[in-house]
Design an enzyme around this catalytic site. Sequence first.
Site, mmCIF file in Angstrom:
data_model
loop_
_atom_site.group_PDB
_atom_site.id
_atom_site.type_symbol
_atom_site.label_atom_id
_atom_site.label_comp_id
_atom_site.label_asym_id
_atom_site.label_seq_id
_atom_site.Cartn_x
_atom_site.Cartn_y
_atom_site.Cartn_z
ATOM 1 N N GLY A 186 15.006 63.161 24.845
ATOM 2 C CA GLY A 186 15.200 62.005 23.970
ATOM 3 C C GLY A 186 14.001 61.070 24.019
ATOM 4 O O GLY A 186 14.145 59.847 24.108
ATOM 5 N N SER B 151 11.862 60.589 21.615
ATOM 6 C CA SER B 151 11.403 60.197 20.276
ATOM 7 C C SER B 151 11.649 58.732 19.952
ATOM 8 O O SER B 151 10.932 58.142 19.138
ATOM 9 C CB SER B 151 12.094 61.075 19.225
ATOM 10 O OG SER B 151 13.494 61.142 19.461
ATOM 11 N N ARG B 152 12.671 58.152 20.577
ATOM 12 C CA ARG B 152 13.059 56.779 20.197
ATOM 13 C C ARG B 152 13.476 55.981 21.427
ATOM 14 O O ARG B 152 13.742 56.538 22.494
ATOM 15 C CB ARG B 152 14.238 56.811 19.203
ATOM 16 C CG ARG B 152 13.896 57.431 17.874
ATOM 17 C CD ARG B 152 15.049 57.352 16.881
ATOM 18 N NE ARG B 152 16.137 58.263 17.184
ATOM 19 C CZ ARG B 152 17.383 57.875 17.456
ATOM 20 N NH1 ARG B 152 17.700 56.587 17.445
ATOM 21 N NH2 ARG B 152 18.327 58.754 17.733
ATOM 22 N N VAL C 23 19.781 69.109 23.810
ATOM 23 C CA VAL C 23 20.030 69.311 25.245
ATOM 24 C C VAL C 23 21.476 69.695 25.546
ATOM 25 O O VAL C 23 21.780 70.146 26.646
ATOM 26 C CB VAL C 23 19.635 68.068 26.087
ATOM 27 C CG1 VAL C 23 18.142 67.804 26.004
ATOM 28 C CG2 VAL C 23 20.454 66.847 25.711
ATOM 29 N N ASN D 262 16.864 61.445 29.963
ATOM 30 C CA ASN D 262 17.096 60.193 29.235
ATOM 31 C C ASN D 262 18.005 60.362 28.020
ATOM 32 O O ASN D 262 18.759 59.447 27.684
ATOM 33 C CB ASN D 262 15.744 59.616 28.788
ATOM 34 C CG ASN D 262 15.903 58.554 27.714
ATOM 35 O OD1 ASN D 262 16.244 57.405 28.010
ATOM 36 N ND2 ASN D 262 15.696 58.933 26.450
ATOM 37 N N SER E 60 23.369 53.927 33.444
ATOM 38 C CA SER E 60 23.733 52.713 32.698
ATOM 39 C C SER E 60 24.558 51.788 33.582
ATOM 40 O O SER E 60 25.175 52.241 34.566
ATOM 41 C CB SER E 60 24.565 53.106 31.477
ATOM 42 O OG SER E 60 25.097 51.964 30.830
ATOM 43 N N TYR F 284 31.982 57.695 27.616
ATOM 44 C CA TYR F 284 30.621 57.288 27.983
ATOM 45 C C TYR F 284 30.584 56.749 29.422
ATOM 46 O O TYR F 284 29.729 57.120 30.223
ATOM 47 C CB TYR F 284 30.140 56.232 26.990
ATOM 48 C CG TYR F 284 28.705 55.758 27.177
ATOM 49 C CD1 TYR F 284 27.653 56.446 26.598
ATOM 50 C CD2 TYR F 284 28.410 54.598 27.914
ATOM 51 C CE1 TYR F 284 26.334 56.003 26.747
ATOM 52 C CE2 TYR F 284 27.116 54.157 28.063
ATOM 53 C CZ TYR F 284 26.075 54.854 27.482
ATOM 54 O OH TYR F 284 24.778 54.413 27.638
ATOM 55 N N LYS G 206 28.549 58.368 32.665
ATOM 56 C CA LYS G 206 27.528 57.615 33.409
ATOM 57 C C LYS G 206 27.949 57.424 34.866
ATOM 58 O O LYS G 206 27.114 57.450 35.766
ATOM 59 C CB LYS G 206 27.275 56.264 32.734
ATOM 60 C CG LYS G 206 26.638 56.361 31.350
ATOM 61 C CD LYS G 206 25.284 57.052 31.385
ATOM 62 C CE LYS G 206 24.574 57.001 30.035
ATOM 63 N NZ LYS G 206 23.276 57.703 30.047
ATOM 64 N N ILE H 75 19.820 46.950 26.417
ATOM 65 C CA ILE H 75 18.435 47.201 26.004
ATOM 66 C C ILE H 75 18.393 47.308 24.470
ATOM 67 O O ILE H 75 19.260 47.968 23.861
ATOM 68 C CB ILE H 75 17.904 48.517 26.627
ATOM 69 C CG1 ILE H 75 18.164 48.569 28.148
ATOM 70 C CG2 ILE H 75 16.421 48.693 26.305
ATOM 71 C CD1 ILE H 75 17.426 47.575 28.993
#
Length: 261
Positions: A14, A16-17, A66, A92, A152, A165, A169, A198
């Site tokens: 990840g 790319s961004r 992934v 990531n 996180s 989520y 994590k 973030i």
Amino acid sequence: MDNSPNIPAAMVTGGSRGIGRAICLELARLGHAVAVNYAASAAAADEVVSHIVAAGGRAVALQADVAQAGDRAALVGRTVAEFGRLDVLVNNAGIGSPGRLDLLEATEANWDRVLTTNLKAPFFLTQLAARQMLAQPRSGGFGRGKIINISSISAYTASIDRGDYCIAKSAMRMLTWLWAERLAGDGIQVFEICPGVIATDLTAPVAAKYDRLLADGLAPLARWGQPADVARAVGAIVSDCFPYSTGEQINVDGGFHIRRL
Ligand SMILES: NC(=O)c1ccc[n+]([C@@H]2O[C@H](COP(=O)([O-])OP(=O)(O)OC[C@H]3O[C@@H](n4cnc5c(N)ncnc54)[C@H](OP(=O)(O)O)[C@@H]3O)[C@@H](O)[C@H]2O)c1
């Protein structure tokens, strides 16, 4: 192509961004060749590569989902084919909870998607990366390798609109401890970074909510975190600022984790 192991090589899932992009730029700044993984955003990944190459670095954009076992193996294989070695893996890539559904509405399909991308993928990518790190010669004075998991504040914060989520994590902590223990004797360190709020595409849809929470004192440092804040922690790890640590959790959250009264 010259793939002689003259510089350390890193792979960022990840990349790319958002946070991953900043990590790619930081690793390149610190002299790593960087594999910039992406799932769908080819143009964004190409932009990261161009940025690195324009600054005199080395990088390649590699598409891989992934969540797919075959893609994971191909990603590691192509990184090694490109750079001749693998010294740093940054797990990531991650997705938010689709639809942010209340626990009473949560679906098995979402559970499978989130747990596969955010937990199963880093576990088995770590396995693949570790096998490569152990197989390659210790050369260039790069150490044996480092694996960094981007977790996180959700690892220990209960949000009832994204249980999948939070659970993924939370389990990343044990993933980090397990691999830290397994690989310590081989000279490979494993770290976990826990970012707070973030500013990325992930949080953009709920930016107004976080603006409000931050203004109301959500964290002692009353501002949004930036991807570069997380990237600097990764930079410190790969720069060997923590030579006697492994399985360590580093908070990059403006102090969110402090219980206050
Ligand atoms: N933003 C926050 O406040 C925050 C806080 C704590 C933790 N985190 C964690 O930090 C990590 C990065 O988050 P972010 O905010 O930077 O997210 P983001 O801006 O949404 O970027 C996500 C990145 O992951 C990639 N990705 C998603 N699914 C993938 C898959 N199946 N295979 C390969 N790549 C995939 C995306 O690739 P494409 O560009 O191709 O889609 C993109 O590069 C995540 O693990 C997230 O949980 C974020």
